[in-house]
Enzyme design. Sequence first.
Site, PDB file in Angstrom:
ATOM      1  CG  ASP A 490      -0.434  -0.436   2.687  1.00  0.00           C
ATOM      2  OD1 ASP A 490       0.908  -0.296   2.219  1.00  0.00           O
ATOM      3  OD2 ASP A 490      -1.701   0.211   3.418  1.00  0.00           O
ATOM      4  CG  ASP A 797      -2.546   0.075   6.886  1.00  0.00           C
ATOM      5  OD1 ASP A 797      -3.399   0.212   6.110  1.00  0.00           O
ATOM      6  OD2 ASP A 797      -1.757   1.295   6.747  1.00  0.00           O
ATOM      7  CG  ASP A 801      -5.801  -3.914   4.417  1.00  0.00           C
ATOM      8  OD1 ASP A 801      -6.185  -3.520   3.920  1.00  0.00           O
ATOM      9  OD2 ASP A 801      -4.757  -2.052   4.806  1.00  0.00           O
TER      10      ASP A 801
HETATM   11  N1  LIG Z   1      -9.525  10.277   9.256  1.00  0.00           N
HETATM   12  C1  LIG Z   1      -9.924  10.288   7.621  1.00  0.00           C
HETATM   13  N2  LIG Z   1     -10.819  11.162   7.687  1.00  0.00           N
HETATM   14  C2  LIG Z   1     -11.794  11.303   6.400  1.00  0.00           C
HETATM   15  N3  LIG Z   1     -10.973  11.124   5.174  1.00  0.00           N
HETATM   16  C3  LIG Z   1      -9.930  10.115   5.674  1.00  0.00           C
HETATM   17  C4  LIG Z   1      -9.682   9.964   6.788  1.00  0.00           C
HETATM   18  N4  LIG Z   1      -8.166   9.139   6.328  1.00  0.00           N
HETATM   19  C5  LIG Z   1      -8.621   8.788   5.100  1.00  0.00           C
HETATM   20  N5  LIG Z   1      -9.187   9.256   4.482  1.00  0.00           N
HETATM   21  C6  LIG Z   1      -9.619   9.587   2.747  1.00  0.00           C
HETATM   22  O1  LIG Z   1      -9.762   7.862   2.128  1.00  0.00           O
HETATM   23  C7  LIG Z   1      -8.494   7.910   1.058  1.00  0.00           C
HETATM   24  C8  LIG Z   1      -8.297   6.719   1.231  1.00  0.00           C
HETATM   25  O2  LIG Z   1      -8.324   6.416   2.726  1.00  0.00           O
HETATM   26  P1  LIG Z   1      -7.828   5.025   2.910  1.00  0.00           P
HETATM   27  O3  LIG Z   1      -7.958   4.356   4.219  1.00  0.00           O
HETATM   28  O4  LIG Z   1      -8.621   3.529   2.318  1.00  0.00           O
HETATM   29  O5  LIG Z   1      -5.777   4.198   2.813  1.00  0.00           O
HETATM   30  P2  LIG Z   1      -5.392   4.349   2.605  1.00  0.00           P
HETATM   31  O6  LIG Z   1      -5.017   2.883   4.073  1.00  0.00           O
HETATM   32  O7  LIG Z   1      -4.819   5.653   4.498  1.00  0.00           O
HETATM   33  O8  LIG Z   1      -3.943   4.548   2.298  1.00  0.00           O
HETATM   34  P3  LIG Z   1      -3.049   3.455   1.655  1.00  0.00           P
HETATM   35  O9  LIG Z   1      -4.115   2.081   1.407  1.00  0.00           O
HETATM   36  O10 LIG Z   1      -2.641   4.248   0.519  1.00  0.00           O
HETATM   37  O11 LIG Z   1      -2.894   2.652   3.031  1.00  0.00           O
HETATM   38  C9  LIG Z   1      -7.399   9.127   1.176  1.00  0.00           C
HETATM   39  O12 LIG Z   1      -7.285   9.278   0.190  1.00  0.00           O
HETATM   40  C10 LIG Z   1      -8.329  10.129   2.324  1.00  0.00           C
HETATM   41  O13 LIG Z   1      -8.762  11.001   0.917  1.00  0.00           O
HETATM   42 CA   LIG Z   2      -4.401   0.521   3.964  1.00  0.00          CA
END
Ligand SMILES: Nc1ncnc2c1ncn2[C@@H]1O[C@H](COP(=O)(O)OP(=O)(O)OP(=O)(O)O)[C@@H](O)[C@H]1O
Ligand SMILES: [Ca+2]
Length: 941
Positions: A490, A797, A801
């Site tokens: 990721d 993480d 997942d």
């Molecule tokens: N705490 C939050 N509150 C609101 N929106 C969020 C928050 N954290 C992330 N986002 C939004 O959600 C989207 C993706 O979140 P997601 O958890 O799916 O990915 P991630 O786990 O952070 O990224 P990756 O998969 O690369 O590790 C982000 O691009 C962001 O725009």
């Molecule tokens: Ca993630």
Amino acid sequence: MSGFSSGDGRLQDLEAGPSKDNNDLNTNLDPDADTSDPFDIDQTKNATPQTLKRWRQAALVLNASRRFRYTLDLRKQEEKEQRKRMIRAHAQVIRAALLFKLAGEKGIVSGTPVTLPGAAGDFAVGLERLALMTRDHKLSALQQYGGVKGLSDLLKTNLETGIYGDEVDLLNRKTAFGSNTYPRKKGRSFWRFLWEAWQDLTLIILIVAASVSLGLGIKTEGLKEGWYDGGSIFLAVLLVIVVTATSDYRQSLQFQNLNEEKRNIQLEVVRGGRIVKVSIYDVVVGDVVPLKIGDQVPADGVLVNGHSLAIDESSMTGESKIVYKDKNEPFLMSGCKVADGVGTMLVTGVGINTEWGLLMASISEDTGEETPLQVRLNGVATFIGIVGLSVAVSVLVVLLARYFTGHTEDPDGTKQFIKGRTNFDDAFNDVVKIFTIAVTIVVVAVPEGLPLAVTLTLAYSMRKMMADKALVRRLSACETMGSATTICSDKTGTLTLNEMTVVEAFVGKKKINPPSDSSQLPASVVSLLNEGVAQNSTGNVFVPKDGGNIEISGSPTEKAILSWAVKLGMKFDIIRSDSKILHVFPFNSEKKRGGVALQGADSEVRIHWKGAAEIVLTSCSGYIDSNGCLQSINEDKEFFKAAIDEMAVNSLRCVALAYRLCEKEKVPTDEEGFNGWILPEDNLVLLAIVGIKDPCRPGVKDAVKICMDAGVKVRMVTGDNIQTAKAIALECGILSSAEDATEPTIIEGRVFRELSDKEREQIAKKITVMGRSSPSDKLLLVQALRKGGDVVAVTGDGTNDAPALHEADIGLSMGIQGTEVAKESSDIIILDDNFASVVKVVRWGRSVYANIQKFIQFQLTVNVAALVINVVAAISSGDVPLNSVQLLWVNLIMDTLGALALATEPPTDNLMHRSPVGRRFELPCSCQFPLCTLVFRTLIL
Ligand SMILES: Nc1ncnc2c1ncn2[C@@H]1O[C@H](COP(=O)(O)OP(=O)(O)OP(=O)(O)O)[C@@H](O)[C@H]1O
Ligand SMILES: [Ca+2]
């Protein structure tokens, strides 16, 4: 025979595995093809107990205890499950027995639950009664105390700011209620290992033979000359025993340390108004612990408040049932996992007073397991063993026949055996000698050291990986990692630093520059923004009373937004107390947004949303412009889309803040209604869009390059915007040029999801970047890749997942950002969340294969050489050139010292310039290993 490659006779480079042009990789991959061979288990990770049982039964083993050391004990596993069930049923009795035993061993547990009827220490409520309440889920008891609030007063806790938390306070609590630790089952002592190493069939036979030969030798040749044969055998056996026991003991210590490490969970608690990170062992009764999805409940307790908090109690009850917790069902059990929602708990029971603690104290954690290499080497060992056994038997027959027919002579030319003339003692002596030779041949021929060498190598690389910031939860992951053909990583935190800052902000159509300059905005907008940020957040802002630095905690994204708002002038505590939270929809990766419903002082109900920018934008029907006026969004949607795209192309993560009012009638009035309330998420009013910078980790580009050279394809699977993903992928070298970036090389999760199974399998190989993916897309990708023959490593993480981590050949979770649930489903924990560490793991994994190959070559050549010489000599001359003592020493060096030496060979840089071994690792077999070495060794011997 399995384990033996088809072998085309070409000489192979030792460390290479199959050469690059080896494309039969895909031909034998049908996962459920050919189950007739019990040694054909290419993945032990999710193998059924039946399969494991089958290969064990199929292995020819003289020394089961030696060969199956550190493999899963199927019977014990069953016992463990039973024990869990029993503890649920008889917790009290077991606890009493345990405490009795401990008291006997010298009372070491502080705060032993003695039946204090009323108070404990400074506290107005006793431990016994608290424990009883939590254990039996007695709601009435809780009500007697005056509910959670009343209980917290008794425990001298403030439900908002937690316990005071200084040394004295903590000590008081520990003496009154115990600490969150439990007595460990002691590891076995060195003497135990010595004792076990001795109990080995071949060694016992040798000891007997040695004693007989010692006795006879001394009797016939006198003490001075006669001790030699028997004595050397004794010495050899002794050496084997000591070496085995020592290496086993060290290994067991290593596993113990690892278990310690695994159990020592760090978590956040509220103390003195601030959120502090403590070890799970330091949690005390009275602590207020915030819980969020993926956490482990650190102790027994009651729910203070929560929103759609769901707990997975399967680790305790054994049945996978998700239980929703609320006022009517407020009791939380230690060891369970938060499956959904958010909440806060008040700790009421710790350590041995919880069922979890009891379980931990009574179950020894030897998580043995088998690895694919072990299984297949058992196949090899069995094959060689059978050959060795037949050789030994024929040698025995030939030698006995020659002896009794009078064909053997002493060095001085006299016949050794003459019927009727040779006395019984002499004959017996000679027969024992012959017998010893036969036994020795078996000992030498059966390569018990082979499977052992795997464990040794694995343990060694495990230790090395630890130093490289990778904590190995399952031993077999070390070796599987060496055969990985692709890594699905990721983005956030693994490829990037996870140090986020808001660098761009749009309010209305106006770009605020610098982004935290509130003077460019009307006060009404700022206060709405601040409310949305402060209330719709799982983070926290702590302003020290004495004027120190402001402390901001929470997930990196939350932290970035909170500190942006703080710079805009947000007063966190004041805003938090200004309005009342009615309901929360916690952020999750599936929906990519989180929301909260508030009731302000004016009793107006506002719903704030915050989430992935382009997704929130689609639900907006209006926006607040930079003058604070409400505008319709229709004509301007394109403008916002373009703004988001522009930020994303510059590798920024975009988050939008929006809100709406909620009609009074639609707000539920009772708790039941709130639980089922789905926050309205249409007709939103856009407040702001922020662009958050999260720089690439230094060194990631090199690590990606190393992977490419090693033939391991790196894919990025991220929840982030596809443009952001692309930008970062370009930056760290996962994509080589922007022109490459067309579908399906770069694809959105949604598109991939909607394909058929077949199509997915076809394009999975081509995917390099997947953006806006949900965790289930990750799982789909892993499945498709595995079907296509890849050996897949996955990093993750988040809690959701977990299925992908479980499904992957190797699941890697993140030590810092990873949730407990993700860690538990993973095989390796990357302690520094860094992609570069993942690559180091690959390197160590490959060295496992290289070392094993070396060891096999070494062992096989010596084995075959020894066998050939003995057979030839025995049949032609009736005597064996290598007597049992010599053979034993050869074996000793091969099996034990050889394993020790070759297992700990460090990897060379060469390892990372070859293609991965893939799912079918070829063992060098009789037709492959260099004949010349064999001949050479035979001659030497
Ligand atoms: N705490 C939050 N509150 C609101 N929106 C969020 C928050 N954290 C992330 N986002 C939004 O959600 C989207 C993706 O979140 P997601 O958890 O799916 O990915 P991630 O786990 O952070 O990224 P990756 O998969 O690369 O590790 C982000 O691009 C962001 O725009
Ligand atoms: Ca993630």
